[in-house]
Write an enzyme that holds these catalytic residues in place. Structure first.
Site, PDB file in Angstrom:
ATOM      1  N   ASN A 151      -2.739  -5.522 112.515  1.00 47.71           N
ATOM      2  CA  ASN A 151      -4.077  -6.686 111.518  1.00 47.71           C
ATOM      3  C   ASN A 151      -2.582  -7.512 110.746  1.00 47.71           C
ATOM      4  OD1 ASN A 151      -6.191  -5.154 109.065  1.00 47.71           O
ATOM      5  ND2 ASN A 151      -5.007  -7.555 108.988  1.00 47.71           N
ATOM      6  N   THR A 152      -1.268  -6.654 110.312  1.00 47.10           N
ATOM      7  CA  THR A 152      -0.777  -8.260 109.665  1.00 47.10           C
ATOM      8  C   THR A 152       0.164  -8.746 110.476  1.00 47.10           C
ATOM      9  OG1 THR A 152      -0.269  -5.446 107.920  1.00 47.10           O
ATOM     10  CG2 THR A 152       1.161  -7.359 107.466  1.00 47.10           C
ATOM     11  N   LYS A 198     -12.493   5.559 112.880  1.00 47.54           N
ATOM     12  CA  LYS A 198     -11.104   5.406 113.033  1.00 47.54           C
ATOM     13  C   LYS A 198     -10.653   6.347 111.219  1.00 47.54           C
ATOM     14  CE  LYS A 198      -6.657   2.803 113.289  1.00 47.54           C
ATOM     15  NZ  LYS A 198      -5.925   2.329 111.737  1.00 47.54           N
ATOM     16  N   GLY A 219       2.094  -2.579 108.650  1.00 50.79           N
ATOM     17  CA  GLY A 219       2.643  -3.501 107.691  1.00 50.79           C
ATOM     18  C   GLY A 219       3.802  -3.866 107.783  1.00 50.79           C
ATOM     19  N   ALA A 270      -0.278   0.914 114.307  1.00 48.51           N
ATOM     20  CA  ALA A 270       0.339   0.136 113.234  1.00 48.51           C
ATOM     21  C   ALA A 270       2.162   0.033 113.291  1.00 48.51           C
ATOM     22  CB  ALA A 270       0.352   1.174 112.505  1.00 48.51           C
ATOM     23  N   GLY A 271       2.253  -1.732 112.648  1.00 53.86           N
ATOM     24  CA  GLY A 271       3.499  -1.325 112.594  1.00 53.86           C
ATOM     25  C   GLY A 271       4.036  -2.366 113.681  1.00 53.86           C
TER      26      GLY A 271
HETATM   27  C1  LIG Z   1      -6.020  -1.982 109.697  1.00 54.01           C
HETATM   28  C2  LIG Z   1      -5.307  -1.007 110.579  1.00 54.01           C
HETATM   29  O1  LIG Z   1      -6.395  -0.574 110.675  1.00 54.01           O
HETATM   30  C3  LIG Z   1      -4.103  -0.838 109.639  1.00 54.01           C
HETATM   31  O2  LIG Z   1      -4.911   0.886 109.373  1.00 54.01           O
HETATM   32  C4  LIG Z   1      -3.709  -0.525 110.918  1.00 54.01           C
HETATM   33  O3  LIG Z   1      -2.985   0.725 111.551  1.00 54.01           O
HETATM   34  C5  LIG Z   1      -3.137  -1.839 111.527  1.00 54.01           C
HETATM   35  O4  LIG Z   1      -1.286  -1.599 111.142  1.00 54.01           O
HETATM   36  P1  LIG Z   1      -0.250  -2.696 110.892  1.00 54.01           P
HETATM   37  O5  LIG Z   1      -1.271  -3.768 109.732  1.00 54.01           O
HETATM   38  O6  LIG Z   1       0.537  -2.472 110.451  1.00 54.01           O
HETATM   39  O7  LIG Z   1      -1.103  -3.876 112.062  1.00 54.01           O
END
Ligand SMILES: CC(=O)[C@@H](O)[C@H](O)COP(=O)(O)O
Length: 258
Positions: free
Chosen positions: A207-208, A97, A158, A185-186
Site C-alpha cells: 500500500n504505502t 484480510k 508503512g 506490509a513494510g
Molecule cells: C492496506 C493494508 O492491507 C495494510 O495494512 C498492509 O499491511 C500494507 O502495508 P504497507 O502500507 O506497509 O504496504
C-alpha cells in the site's frame, strides 16, 4: 504455476492497498497501470462518511478487480470479528484480510488475538487471510484454526523497510511448501517485492510504497513488473550461490602477446 487462494487463481501476484492515495483518480490510474490480482479495502474507511464511501465503492467496482476487505485498525478480537461480519455483508464476500493489531508503535499483529479471531471466523465460513509475523508456531496455530493462506509481515506497516527477517521468511516458506504465502506490509521499493517472489512467496501486498510515492501510477507499474520478474526468475531455476569464484569464461593456454 500460480498459487490458488481458497481455490481462486489471481491474475497477478501483486495485491494492492487502496488507502492514502492523493486522489481517487490516481488510485484508479495506479490500479489500471498495475493490474493487481486484488485490492484490499477497509470497511472502516467505507463507513466513515456515507457519501465518500459510496463514491469510493463505485470506483472500486468500476475497476473490475477482486476485492479483499480488511479489518485494518482493529485492536481486539471482538472488533475484528464484528468488522469482518459487516464486511461480508457490504462486500458480499467470505474473504477477509484479518488484522488484529497488538500495539501502535510497530502495528505488529497481536498473534494471540489473531489466532482466536481466525478460529471464530473460519468456523463461521470466512476464508481468512491473516496478517501475521513469520513465527512458525503461530503459523501452525493459524492453519489449525482454519486458515489456508498466511500473510507474514516483511516489516512494520508503512515502514518501507522491506524484508526484515529473510531467514524467518525463508524458514516459513520451507515449512509450508504447499500453503499460499503473501508478504504483507513494510515493502518499500520494487526490489523488496522481487526478493519476496524470489524467496518463493506467492504474492505481495503493498500500500504505502505505491500510494506514498511521488508518482504512484508509475510506481504501481514498477511493482507489477518487479513481481513478474520474480516469478519468471523462479521458474527459470536460479543458480546456486557459491563461496568461491568460478571463471565464467573458460580459457585454454595463454595468449601470445609478443
Ligand atoms: C492496506 C493494508 O492491507 C495494510 O495494512 C498492509 O499491511 C500494507 O502495508 P504497507 O502500507 O506497509 O504496504
Amino acid at each position: 504455476m500460480s498459487a490458488e487462494f481458497y481455490g481462486v487463481s489471481l491474475r497477478s501476484p501483486l495485491m494492492m492497498g487502496t488507502a492514502q492515495y492523493p486522489s481517487p483518480e490516481i488510485l484508479r490510474e495506479a490500479v489500471q497501470a498495475a493490474l493487481p490480482g486484488l485490492v484490499t479495502v477497509s470497511l472502516r474507511r467505507e463507513s466513515a462518511g456515507e457519501q465518500a464511501g459510496q463514491s469510493f465503492w463505485s470506483l472500486i467496482r468500476d475497476l473490475n478487480v477482486s476485492v479483499l476487505p480488511n479489518t485494518a485498525g482493529c485492536y481486539t478480537v471482538k472488533e475484528a470479528v464484528t468488522t469482518a461480519h459487516m464486511a461480508r455483508e457490504v462486500f458480499n464476500t467470505e474473504w477477509i484480510k484479518l488484522e488484529v493489531i497488538g500495539e501502535p508503535d510497530t502495528l505488529q499483529p497481536d498473534v494471540f488475538g489473531l489466532v482466536e479471531a481466525a478460529r471464530i471466523l473460519s468456523e463461521d465460513g470466512f476464508k481468512v487471510f491473516p496478517y501475521t509475523t513469520e513465527d512458525l508456531i503461530v503459523a501452525e496455530k493459524l492453519m489449525a484454526a482454519g486458515c489456508e493462506v498466511l500473510m507474514p509481515w516483511g516489516a512494520p506497516i508503512g515502514s518501507g523497510k522491506g524484508l526484515n527477517n529473510v531467514f524467518g521468511l525463508r524458514a516459513l516458506r520451507a515449512h509450508f511448501p504447499g500453503v499460499p504465502l503473501v508478504v504483507d506490509a513494510g515493502i518499500g521499493v520494487p526490489s523488496h517485492a522481487l526478493r519476496a517472489m524470489e524467496l518463493g512467496y506467492d504474492a505481495v501486498m503493498i500500500n504505502t510504497a505505491i500510494a506514498g510515492a511521488g508518482d504512484p501510477v508509475t510506481m504501481a507499474r514498477a511493482f507489477s513488473l518487479a513481481v513478474e520478474a520474480g516469478v519468471l526468475a523462479r521458474e527459470a531455476d536460479p543458480m546456486e550461490e557459491r563461496d568461491m569464484a568460478v571463471p565464467s569464461t573458460p580459457v585454454i593456454g595463454k595468449a601470445m602477446l609478443s
